[in-house]
Design an enzyme around this catalytic site. Sequence first.
Site: not given
Length: 354
Positions: A142, A187, A219, A243, A247
């Site tokens: 970001y 990851k 994942d 992020d 959620d």
Amino acid sequence: MIKNIAVIRGDGIGPEIVEQALRVLDRVAELYGHTFNYTDVDMGGCAIDKHGDPLPPSELQKCVESDSVLLGAVGGNKWNDVPATMRPEKGLLRLRAGMGVYSNNRPAKIWPQLADASPLKGEIVERGIDFIIVRELIGGIYFGEHKTENGVATDVLRYSEAEIERIGRIGFETAQKRSRRLCSVEKSNVLDSSRLWKKVMHRLAEEYPDVELSDMLVDNCAMQIVKDPSQFDVIVTENMFGDILSDEASMITGSIGMIPSSSLGATTCGLYEPIHGSAPDIAGQDKANPVGTILSAAMMLRFSFDMKDEADAIERAVSDYLDAGYRTADIMSEGKTLVGCTECGRIIAENIKV
Ligand code: NAD
């Protein structure tokens, strides 16, 4: 105690939900003998309309100088066409970076009164959902370079050892205050930044022998959160993974309107906000659930002002409100009493006891 709170009402339902959180804070101040001074700060779409900038430097300064910041939400369709650097969300990114709040802390906890609102099967919910996601907030993709040239778009994902170490420590320290289980999510089978992440986390683990560290690929973590959320205590992860996972984690607890968050850096001046957005579809209709914002105010008292009893009193008042059968429209079910945003805030404020 006297505390100066910067208040960002923002856009959409922001002003409505913040009003109820301030009502609750005022009640706490009255009962516990504190003074909370509020300074209004313009940020988001309303700041674009007023100042031509989603967070003018003078407004950021008010936040940096405060004892902590309470934020509603920003954004809305009205500002969809403004240039990318001027979007309401840019104000939020600049606020986080300007305050140096590198650690975002989101609890994913199911209220027993709302267990039937979870989209997960009853047998999974019964095993318990009570974990925290510690997300790195001011690094990673970001905040890397973004560019589009000759039809090729590039976003840079970059982490330094120092950035990983400081968020890693928050993860270990958070786990020490809970069940001492920390899951580091990355990851590392694909990304260099994740391999560095894993290396730093394992180096830190030697300093926290009382915490059990595990690794999980992002994942797999996304699957495990819906398969068996009871396995998690504290998850620590980088900005974008955090992020998305947070959620997902909020969804399994039933309502996005109920969940608070805190963002902290090297000082006690924190940023406290509900996890949802400005909900333009219900703005101005007295339908919003203010509980996420009210609980964010409770987190502010607990983590930034060291007011544990006062924070407990707010959380008890919310629990009593749910026990009495009151529900805003987003969590309404048969046999319960429908209330609006204002009434919800009034009842919770009234429920607060010393
Ligand atoms: P949203 O979270 O605003 O809304 C998603 C859905 O949840 C909507 O149906 C909404 O009515 C409902 N909802 C959200 N909060 C609620 C509450 N407190 N009570 C009852 N229902 C609630 O997400 P969105 O619609 O994707 O985004 C709307 C705007 O908010 C966009 O401009 C987005 O960029 C912005 N946004 C801001 C923040 C922030 O300020 N931190 C975060 C996310 C999105």
